[in-house]
Design a protein around this motif. Structure first.
Motif, PDB file in Angstrom:
ATOM      1  N   LEU A 134       0.828  -1.203   0.000  1.00 19.62           N
ATOM      2  CA  LEU A 134       0.000   0.000   0.000  1.00 19.62           C
ATOM      3  C   LEU A 134       0.866   1.258   0.000  1.00 19.62           C
ATOM      4  CD1 LEU A 134      -2.768   1.332   0.069  1.00 19.62           C
ATOM      5  CD2 LEU A 134      -2.701   1.194   2.571  1.00 19.62           C
ATOM      6  N   ALA A 135       1.944   1.269   0.798  1.00 15.12           N
ATOM      7  CA  ALA A 135       2.834   2.431   0.831  1.00 15.12           C
ATOM      8  C   ALA A 135       3.422   2.694  -0.550  1.00 15.12           C
ATOM      9  CB  ALA A 135       3.946   2.211   1.853  1.00 15.12           C
ATOM     10  N   ALA A 136       3.896   1.637  -1.213  1.00 15.60           N
ATOM     11  CA  ALA A 136       4.494   1.792  -2.532  1.00 15.60           C
ATOM     12  C   ALA A 136       3.460   2.272  -3.552  1.00 15.60           C
ATOM     13  CB  ALA A 136       5.116   0.475  -2.977  1.00 15.60           C
ATOM     14  N   CYS A 137       2.279   1.687  -3.511  1.00 13.28           N
ATOM     15  CA  CYS A 137       1.241   2.074  -4.465  1.00 13.28           C
ATOM     16  C   CYS A 137       0.754   3.500  -4.214  1.00 13.28           C
ATOM     17  CB  CYS A 137       0.083   1.094  -4.396  1.00 13.28           C
ATOM     18  SG  CYS A 137       0.482  -0.542  -5.057  1.00 13.28           S
ATOM     19  N   LEU A 138       0.664   3.880  -2.964  1.00 11.68           N
ATOM     20  CA  LEU A 138       0.260   5.250  -2.634  1.00 11.68           C
ATOM     21  C   LEU A 138       1.273   6.245  -3.203  1.00 11.68           C
ATOM     22  CD1 LEU A 138      -1.905   6.827  -1.023  1.00 11.68           C
ATOM     23  CD2 LEU A 138      -0.381   6.703   0.957  1.00 11.68           C
ATOM     24  N   ALA A 139       2.570   5.931  -3.048  1.00 14.66           N
ATOM     25  CA  ALA A 139       3.612   6.811  -3.583  1.00 14.66           C
ATOM     26  C   ALA A 139       3.571   6.833  -5.113  1.00 14.66           C
ATOM     27  CB  ALA A 139       4.976   6.354  -3.080  1.00 14.66           C
ATOM     28  N   LEU A 140       3.375   5.675  -5.740  1.00 15.61           N
ATOM     29  CA  LEU A 140       3.295   5.620  -7.198  1.00 15.61           C
ATOM     30  C   LEU A 140       2.110   6.426  -7.724  1.00 15.61           C
ATOM     31  CD1 LEU A 140       4.078   1.842  -7.758  1.00 15.61           C
ATOM     32  CD2 LEU A 140       5.421   3.751  -8.668  1.00 15.61           C
ATOM     33  N   ARG A 141       0.960   6.282  -7.069  1.00 14.65           N
ATOM     34  CA  ARG A 141      -0.228   7.009  -7.506  1.00 14.65           C
ATOM     35  C   ARG A 141      -0.026   8.519  -7.361  1.00 14.65           C
ATOM     36  NH1 ARG A 141      -3.505   6.578 -11.170  1.00 14.65           N
ATOM     37  NH2 ARG A 141      -2.832   8.705 -11.487  1.00 14.65           N
ATOM     38  N   ALA A 142       0.580   8.937  -6.252  1.00 18.68           N
ATOM     39  CA  ALA A 142       0.829  10.365  -6.042  1.00 18.68           C
ATOM     40  C   ALA A 142       1.768  10.916  -7.105  1.00 18.68           C
ATOM     41  CB  ALA A 142       1.404  10.591  -4.644  1.00 18.68           C
ATOM     42  N   ASP A 310      -8.870  -8.617  -1.316  1.00 24.34           N
ATOM     43  CA  ASP A 310      -7.791  -9.499  -1.750  1.00 24.34           C
ATOM     44  C   ASP A 310      -7.650  -9.426  -3.271  1.00 24.34           C
ATOM     45  OD1 ASP A 310      -7.147 -10.398   0.777  1.00 24.34           O
ATOM     46  OD2 ASP A 310      -8.605 -12.032   0.720  1.00 24.34           O
ATOM     47  N   GLN A 311      -6.406  -9.497  -3.731  1.00 29.89           N
ATOM     48  CA  GLN A 311      -6.124  -9.469  -5.163  1.00 29.89           C
ATOM     49  C   GLN A 311      -5.169 -10.610  -5.482  1.00 29.89           C
ATOM     50  OE1 GLN A 311      -5.800  -5.291  -6.827  1.00 29.89           O
ATOM     51  NE2 GLN A 311      -5.409  -4.907  -4.664  1.00 29.89           N
ATOM     52  N   PRO A 312      -5.685 -11.743  -5.885  1.00 29.11           N
ATOM     53  CA  PRO A 312      -4.859 -12.937  -6.063  1.00 29.11           C
ATOM     54  C   PRO A 312      -3.701 -12.754  -7.035  1.00 29.11           C
ATOM     55  CG  PRO A 312      -7.204 -13.494  -6.120  1.00 29.11           C
ATOM     56  CD  PRO A 312      -7.108 -11.999  -6.149  1.00 29.11           C
ATOM     57  N   ARG A 313      -3.858 -11.894  -8.040  1.00 34.59           N
ATOM     58  CA  ARG A 313      -2.819 -11.744  -9.057  1.00 34.59           C
ATOM     59  C   ARG A 313      -1.719 -10.757  -8.644  1.00 34.59           C
ATOM     60  NH1 ARG A 313      -6.474 -11.227 -14.598  1.00 34.59           N
ATOM     61  NH2 ARG A 313      -7.548 -13.258 -14.408  1.00 34.59           N
ATOM     62  N   LEU A 326      -2.600   1.004 -11.508  1.00 38.81           N
ATOM     63  CA  LEU A 326      -3.167   1.929 -10.520  1.00 38.81           C
ATOM     64  C   LEU A 326      -4.092   2.942 -11.179  1.00 38.81           C
ATOM     65  CD1 LEU A 326       0.030   2.568  -8.341  1.00 38.81           C
ATOM     66  CD2 LEU A 326      -1.922   1.115  -7.790  1.00 38.81           C
ATOM     67  N   GLY A 327      -4.736   2.513 -12.246  1.00 38.53           N
ATOM     68  CA  GLY A 327      -5.691   3.394 -12.904  1.00 38.53           C
ATOM     69  C   GLY A 327      -6.919   3.622 -12.042  1.00 38.53           C
ATOM     70  N   PRO A 328      -7.736   4.607 -12.386  1.00 36.15           N
ATOM     71  CA  PRO A 328      -8.890   4.969 -11.557  1.00 36.15           C
ATOM     72  C   PRO A 328      -9.938   3.860 -11.446  1.00 36.15           C
ATOM     73  CG  PRO A 328      -8.933   6.141 -13.665  1.00 36.15           C
ATOM     74  CD  PRO A 328      -7.598   5.485 -13.564  1.00 36.15           C
ATOM     75  N   ARG A 329      -9.922   2.892 -12.361  1.00 35.92           N
ATOM     76  CA  ARG A 329     -10.920   1.823 -12.318  1.00 35.92           C
ATOM     77  C   ARG A 329     -10.395   0.568 -11.627  1.00 35.92           C
ATOM     78  NH1 ARG A 329     -14.039   2.029 -18.213  1.00 35.92           N
ATOM     79  NH2 ARG A 329     -14.688   4.227 -18.056  1.00 35.92           N
ATOM     80  N   THR A 330      -9.134   0.583 -11.215  1.00 37.03           N
ATOM     81  CA  THR A 330      -8.590  -0.568 -10.494  1.00 37.03           C
ATOM     82  C   THR A 330      -8.845  -0.392  -9.000  1.00 37.03           C
ATOM     83  OG1 THR A 330      -6.399   0.420 -10.186  1.00 37.03           O
ATOM     84  CG2 THR A 330      -6.782  -0.804 -12.228  1.00 37.03           C
ATOM     85  N   VAL A 331      -8.863  -1.520  -8.269  1.00 34.26           N
ATOM     86  CA  VAL A 331      -9.121  -1.455  -6.832  1.00 34.26           C
ATOM     87  C   VAL A 331      -8.038  -0.658  -6.122  1.00 34.26           C
ATOM     88  CG1 VAL A 331      -9.292  -2.826  -4.732  1.00 34.26           C
ATOM     89  CG2 VAL A 331     -10.423  -3.613  -6.816  1.00 34.26           C
ATOM     90  N   GLY A 333      -5.776   1.433  -7.426  1.00 34.00           N
ATOM     91  CA  GLY A 333      -5.725   2.816  -7.907  1.00 34.00           C
ATOM     92  C   GLY A 333      -6.814   3.668  -7.303  1.00 34.00           C
ATOM     93  N   SER A 334      -8.028   3.115  -7.242  1.00 34.62           N
ATOM     94  CA  SER A 334      -9.151   3.847  -6.653  1.00 34.62           C
ATOM     95  C   SER A 334      -8.915   4.118  -5.173  1.00 34.62           C
ATOM     96  CB  SER A 334     -10.439   3.052  -6.852  1.00 34.62           C
ATOM     97  OG  SER A 334     -11.530   3.691  -6.224  1.00 34.62           O
ATOM     98  N   LEU A 335      -8.395   3.101  -4.453  1.00 36.41           N
ATOM     99  CA  LEU A 335      -8.125   3.287  -3.025  1.00 36.41           C
ATOM    100  C   LEU A 335      -7.067   4.354  -2.808  1.00 36.41           C
ATOM    101  CD1 LEU A 335      -8.309   2.530  -0.025  1.00 36.41           C
ATOM    102  CD2 LEU A 335      -6.680   0.680  -0.478  1.00 36.41           C
ATOM    103  N   CYS A 336      -5.987   4.299  -3.580  1.00 33.18           N
ATOM    104  CA  CYS A 336      -4.909   5.276  -3.392  1.00 33.18           C
ATOM    105  C   CYS A 336      -5.371   6.690  -3.731  1.00 33.18           C
ATOM    106  CB  CYS A 336      -3.699   4.885  -4.235  1.00 33.18           C
ATOM    107  SG  CYS A 336      -2.855   3.393  -3.659  1.00 33.18           S
ATOM    108  N   THR A 337      -6.152   6.821  -4.782  1.00 35.05           N
ATOM    109  CA  THR A 337      -6.686   8.140  -5.134  1.00 35.05           C
ATOM    110  C   THR A 337      -7.555   8.686  -4.007  1.00 35.05           C
ATOM    111  OG1 THR A 337      -6.630   7.660  -7.505  1.00 35.05           O
ATOM    112  CG2 THR A 337      -8.117   9.403  -6.772  1.00 35.05           C
ATOM    113  N   SER A 338      -8.397   7.819  -3.455  1.00 41.98           N
ATOM    114  CA  SER A 338      -9.259   8.226  -2.341  1.00 41.98           C
ATOM    115  C   SER A 338      -8.434   8.621  -1.115  1.00 41.98           C
ATOM    116  CB  SER A 338     -10.217   7.093  -1.995  1.00 41.98           C
ATOM    117  OG  SER A 338     -10.998   7.407  -0.860  1.00 41.98           O
TER     118      SER A 338
END
Length: 347
Positions: A134-142, A310-313, A326-331, A333-338
């Motif tokens: 989550l930390a990495a994805c949050l930084a990537l999205r930002a 959960d995201q098995p992949r 991390l696009g806006p329609r991915t789980v 991506g949407s969470l990080c944007t929020s």
């Protein structure tokens, strides 16, 4: 960028000023007499006038300007403040007492466009909860949203957040290059030294033996990060060390990733009791489990800022060295944007 200007004919004072400037990551333009200083006077971000040249500078009547300091070794000299006024200085710096102040003044001068970035810490309620992801994805999205972002790995035994991003071989500074640092770090120099991917810079660990991060080094990095970046994301270990505590005390918000099962909530409650000693704003991101989300949140007693299904992949994607979508329609991506909308100050 123009350099700080020093006007002095005192070799011992000049040696001190060169050393102090080096500690701030700055080089100096030096004038031994006011005539030599004339081309630099209006352009330098800061001017340090030695007390030995104060009257000579005043006699030359340079244009009035901000960021002029009078440097002296004799603060008790009754003539010091007259000299300060005469050269148009805004303050007197007495060495060696005010050395740290002058380091900061030089460092400020080399950072003409300071930012006021926010620190967000991310911590797992238990091992394997997904806090590092989550930390990495949050930084990537930002960074994808054009926020200048610094991702800080604060877990010496976590395997390296650069490896999670698939960039463990990317050249650049790691914690081992910074652990000896005390005092101020130039934000521009930090950004230039770290591995960077667009608007994202990453501070992680070397492979092999690792040393604990001194809290002074964490403090220096986070201070530089908030001056040079819009967002600093810190991936914390669950077992706090002094450096992790230092990061928590500077966090705008701390996000705890908790799993909604019995052991997950019990573990998260213990983590919460510890981090709550050092920071006030703590919020939860819940992973699915046997316990109803509302019951889990009620047990923790902190607000939720999102759910992470959960995201098995995802594990397979990361193990291939690929970044998650991390696009806006991915789980994710949407969470990080929020999260970014909820946790960062409105621009």
């Amino acid at each position: 960028m123009h350099r700080p200007l020093v006007i002095t004919e005192d070799p011992a004072l000049l040696d001190d000023l060169v050393r102090i400037a080096a500690a701030a990551g700055a080089q100096l333009d030096v004038a031994h007499v006011p005539a030599h200083a004339r081309p630099y006077w209006s352009l330098a971000p800061i001017v340090a006038v030695g007390a030995d040249q104060a009257d000579t500078v005043a006699a030359a009547e340079p244009p009035a300007r901000d960021h002029v300091v009078l440097v002296t070794r004799e603060p008790d000299d009754p003539d010091t403040w007259r000299k300060c006024v005469a050269v148009g200085a805004q303050t007197v710096v007495a060495l060696p007492v005010d050395e740290r102040l002058l380091v900061d003044r030089f460092a400020d001068a080399m950072e003409p466009d300071p930012r006021s970035g926010s620190v967000i810490c991310v911590i797992g309620g238990r091992g394997g909860a997904g806090a590092s992801v989550l930390a990495a994805c949050l930084a990537l999205r930002a960074s994808a949203d054009r926020l200048r972002t610094l991702l800080v790995d604060a877990d010496p035994l976590g395997g390296g957040i650069d490896a999670l991003l698939g960039h463990e071989e990317t050249p650049g500074a790691r914690w081992g290059d910074l652990v000896a640092r005390e005092g101020r770090i130039n934000a521009g120099a930090l950004q230039a030294a770290l591995p960077a991917f667009g608007d994202l810079a990453v501070l992680s660990f070397h492979r092999g033996d690792v040393a604990a991060i001194p809290p002074q080094a964490m403090r220096s990095v986070l201070e530089a990060g908030t001056r040079g970046f819009d967002l600093v994301v810190v991936d914390l270990p669950r077992h706090l060390d002094p450096a992790g505590t230092e990061a928590l005390t500077r966090a705008r918000t701390t996000v705890m990733v908790a799993t909604a099962d019995v052991r997950g909530i019990l573990s998260a409650a213990q983590v919460l009791s510890e981090i709550g000693k050092h920071t006030a704003d703590i919020r939860a991101v819940l992973r699915p489990g046997a316990i109803d989300h509302e019951v889990a949140l009620s047990s923790l007693g902190i607000p939720s800022v999102g759910n992470l299904p959960d995201q098995p992949r995802l594990t397979a994607t990361l193990n291939r060295g690929e970044l998650p979508r991390l696009g806006p329609r991915t789980v994710l991506g949407s969470l990080c944007t929020s999260l970014l909308q909820d946790l960062l100050p409105a621009s």
